[in-house]
Scaffold this active site. Sequence first.
Site, mmCIF file in Angstrom:
data_model
loop_
_atom_site.group_PDB
_atom_site.id
_atom_site.type_symbol
_atom_site.label_atom_id
_atom_site.label_comp_id
_atom_site.label_asym_id
_atom_site.label_seq_id
_atom_site.Cartn_x
_atom_site.Cartn_y
_atom_site.Cartn_z
ATOM 1 N N HIS A 44 -52.459 49.832 37.339
ATOM 2 C CA HIS A 44 -53.081 51.119 37.669
ATOM 3 C C HIS A 44 -52.017 52.223 37.654
ATOM 4 O O HIS A 44 -51.959 53.059 38.551
ATOM 5 C CB HIS A 44 -53.772 51.053 39.034
ATOM 6 C CG HIS A 44 -54.853 50.031 39.125
ATOM 7 N ND1 HIS A 44 -56.196 50.344 39.143
ATOM 8 C CD2 HIS A 44 -54.807 48.681 39.185
ATOM 9 C CE1 HIS A 44 -56.920 49.234 39.213
ATOM 10 N NE2 HIS A 44 -56.090 48.209 39.244
ATOM 11 N N TYR A 68 -47.941 43.921 45.578
ATOM 12 C CA TYR A 68 -47.689 45.346 45.752
ATOM 13 C C TYR A 68 -46.243 45.579 46.192
ATOM 14 O O TYR A 68 -45.573 46.513 45.724
ATOM 15 C CB TYR A 68 -48.631 45.942 46.793
ATOM 16 C CG TYR A 68 -50.045 46.170 46.334
ATOM 17 C CD1 TYR A 68 -50.592 45.498 45.241
ATOM 18 C CD2 TYR A 68 -50.883 47.052 47.014
ATOM 19 C CE1 TYR A 68 -51.898 45.704 44.840
ATOM 20 C CE2 TYR A 68 -52.195 47.267 46.610
ATOM 21 C CZ TYR A 68 -52.700 46.584 45.525
ATOM 22 O OH TYR A 68 -53.995 46.793 45.132
#
Length: 352
Positions: free
Chosen positions: A63, A333
């Site tokens: 993303h 992440y």
Amino acid sequence: MSPPPLSTRQRLGRTAAIGALLAAAAGGLLYLSDRLGPARQARQFIDTLEASGARHAGYRRAHSHGVCVSGWFEPRPALAQLSRAAMFTQTRIPAQGRLSIGGGGPEAAEAAARVRSLALQLTGEDGQQWRLAMNSFPFFAMPSAEAFLEQVRAQTPDPATGKPDPAAIAALQARYPSARAFAQWARTAPWTDSWANTGYNGIHTFYFVDADGQRTPLRWSFVPLAEAQSMSEQQRQQAPANYLSTELAGRLAQGPVGWTLQLQLAEPGDVLEDPSIAWPQERRTVDAGTLWIDAMQPQQGGYCDGVNFDPTVVPDGIAISADPILAARSAVYAQSWNRRLQEQRQAAEDTP
């Protein structure tokens, strides 16, 4: 009012100043987690993503294309009844976040992306934070972290064709019913024409904990207040590369855009730890507040650029579930953030 964007020199200087401390802390955490295994698996995820062409220095590994947004969240009384989080007693909670698209690189065409995402950071007056990482799909394609890694590998483009191997994708869908269901959603779900009229789903189970310690398992969605309008395939193909960003800027010039926070409450028998299984639509829902976005800015140098929107960062009054995909996302992440930080530090050191 949103913070002013940083200049390139300011951003790089800030990164260089805090980089050594953060890298040392991250290194210590990675060393400890290495002994438990999640960091090794997270590196496998990131290495596989980078092998597929997802490495763009200084950007997120997934993303990577998006914009920073800011505004506020207005909780409703029902929220404070379900959770003792102090922020839910406030009239207004500052919100900073990021709207993005799935897949592709930083220059990917926005309208062509099947998946859209909304990440948020809500900060209470007591300093506690609630970070949310949501997507436009209603359930996850894979039932486990191991299956998720299989999917990433299967979607890696073949160097000879530049596309994933159709046989690998077919084999993945044959093994996992949720992958077939996800492909069906991708083929048939409407393509809305704005970030503002797209809904975003948390997909994972969390527990809201009230003042008496009662835990309510639930999932959440942000339901748009703007009326949905669909785009045809021809419109998507002909849309400018930054179509969604331009469209959102036009909307914000007219005023804030909003979403309702809708909580879906679990019932006995609902699967709590597998985000690939959606709960029945007839489950009770609670409208718990309204998110308003009134400003946006480019992500590079923007206030969202340095935030790791780890969905396991929650305030007292919210508890994470044992969902393995949720734990895997947190580790991945962190790995992506650490690599991005190192790249930004190196860029700062290389700048005269």
